[in-house]
Design an enzyme around this catalytic site. Structure first.
Site, mmCIF file in Angstrom:
data_model
loop_
_atom_site.group_PDB
_atom_site.id
_atom_site.type_symbol
_atom_site.label_atom_id
_atom_site.label_comp_id
_atom_site.label_asym_id
_atom_site.label_seq_id
_atom_site.Cartn_x
_atom_site.Cartn_y
_atom_site.Cartn_z
ATOM 1 N N ASP A 1 -3.756 10.953 8.610
ATOM 2 C CA ASP A 1 -2.264 10.530 8.845
ATOM 3 C C ASP A 1 -1.972 10.812 10.528
ATOM 4 O O ASP A 1 -2.105 11.983 10.699
ATOM 5 C CB ASP A 1 -1.283 10.921 8.117
ATOM 6 C CG ASP A 1 -1.663 10.414 6.672
ATOM 7 O OD1 ASP A 1 -2.460 9.415 6.743
ATOM 8 O OD2 ASP A 1 -1.054 10.895 5.345
ATOM 9 N N GLU B 1 0.923 -0.972 -0.132
ATOM 10 C CA GLU B 1 -0.088 -0.020 -0.019
ATOM 11 C C GLU B 1 1.025 1.220 0.018
ATOM 12 O O GLU B 1 1.667 1.403 1.063
ATOM 13 C CB GLU B 1 -0.898 -0.026 1.133
ATOM 14 C CG GLU B 1 -1.673 1.076 1.295
ATOM 15 C CD GLU B 1 -2.590 1.083 2.556
ATOM 16 O OE1 GLU B 1 -2.732 2.169 3.196
ATOM 17 O OE2 GLU B 1 -2.853 0.110 3.085
#
Length: 266
Positions: A61, A50
């Site tokens: 994030d 990924e």
């Protein structure tokens, strides 16, 4: 067209284990090293790669990944670098390569153009964390045309109606968010992940892989008792940052060992 991601999960199951999905930002700490890091993950037991193109506003994030993506941008990464990097990686590994991308860069690039260029580079599909299926008609059409996997997210807070929509429109697997909040290592994974996977299976999901907060072999094993795959990001980014390619490989091999510990109820 068959799904290469589903085939990778099936291969892992045939070996009596769950799948390990490893995330790294493209371009960190620099573009050539990030390519070597992805190849190292494939050689160290990761079943699916990924790759995250750095983005200036990474709302999902955590700190470690944010710092890495900002460093990649500062080092000169641009979206035009993504597809040559994927082409280099896919020429050297035999596992599927997914892109984990926020929607705005895809939309700005052009959805059909993005899908065509990813397919041409050997990519397998896209995980889109910030767009829902009801807003993604153009991407659903492009992925259907190209055979790329489209992976949408399900969260513990998702309604049954939302889960139905995600299950109906996802291919490859459903990205099952283990806990509410941003990415990062956690001492204990929320029990909500197990409940969410059960809800997804009850609504017809063929494959559910759990991400956010998984950082140890024991956590990988625990997740794979009920899910098809465990997704690890922060622990791998930290390993690359602190130990380079060698350190990354050591952590990836340890995490991969966790895939064989689980007695799965899949």
């Amino acid at each position: 067209m068959s799904s290469r991601v589903e085939e990778a999960i099936a291969r892992a199951h045939a070996e009596g284990r769950g799948a390990l999905i490893g995330y790294l930002p493209v371009g960190f700490p620099d573009l050539p090293t990030s390519i070597e890091a992805a190849v190292e993950l494939a050689a160290s037991g990761v079943d699916i790669l990924e790759l995250g193109p750095p983005y200036s506003d990474p709302v999902m994030d955590g700190v470690v990944i944010q710092e890495a993506t900002q460093a990649a941008l500062a080092a000169g990464f641009r979206l035009r670098d993504l597809f040559p990097a994927i082409r280099e990686i896919t020429s050297r590994v035999d596992i599927p390569v997914l892109v984990m991308s926020y929607w705005n860069p895809i939309w700005q690039y052009g959805v059909d153009r993005y899908a065509d260029d990813l397919l041409d580079a050997g990519g397998a599909g896209i995980i889109t964390p910030d767009i829902t299926p009801d807003a993604a008609a153009e991407w659903i059409d492009a992925s259907t045309r190209t055979g790329l996997d489209r992976i949408f997210l399900a969260a513990p807070s998702s309604t049954d109606e939302r889960l139905d929509l995600v299950v109906k429109n996802s291919t490859g697997f459903v990205y099952t968010v283990s806990t509410m909040g941003i990415t990062g290592e956690r001492a204990e994974l929320d029990a909500a992940a197990r409940t969410l996977v059960a809800r997804l299976r009850a609504r017809g999901a063929a494959h559910a892989c759990v991400g956010i907060g998984i950082s140890t072999p024991d956590q990988v094993a625990g997740v794979l008792e009920y899910a098809d795959g465990a997704i690890v990001g922060t622990a791998l980014v930290r390993a690359l940052r602190d130990g380079g390619i060698e350190g990354l490989g050591e952590v990836a091999r340890a995490l991969s060992a966790g895939t064989t510990k689980a007695t799965s109820a899949r």
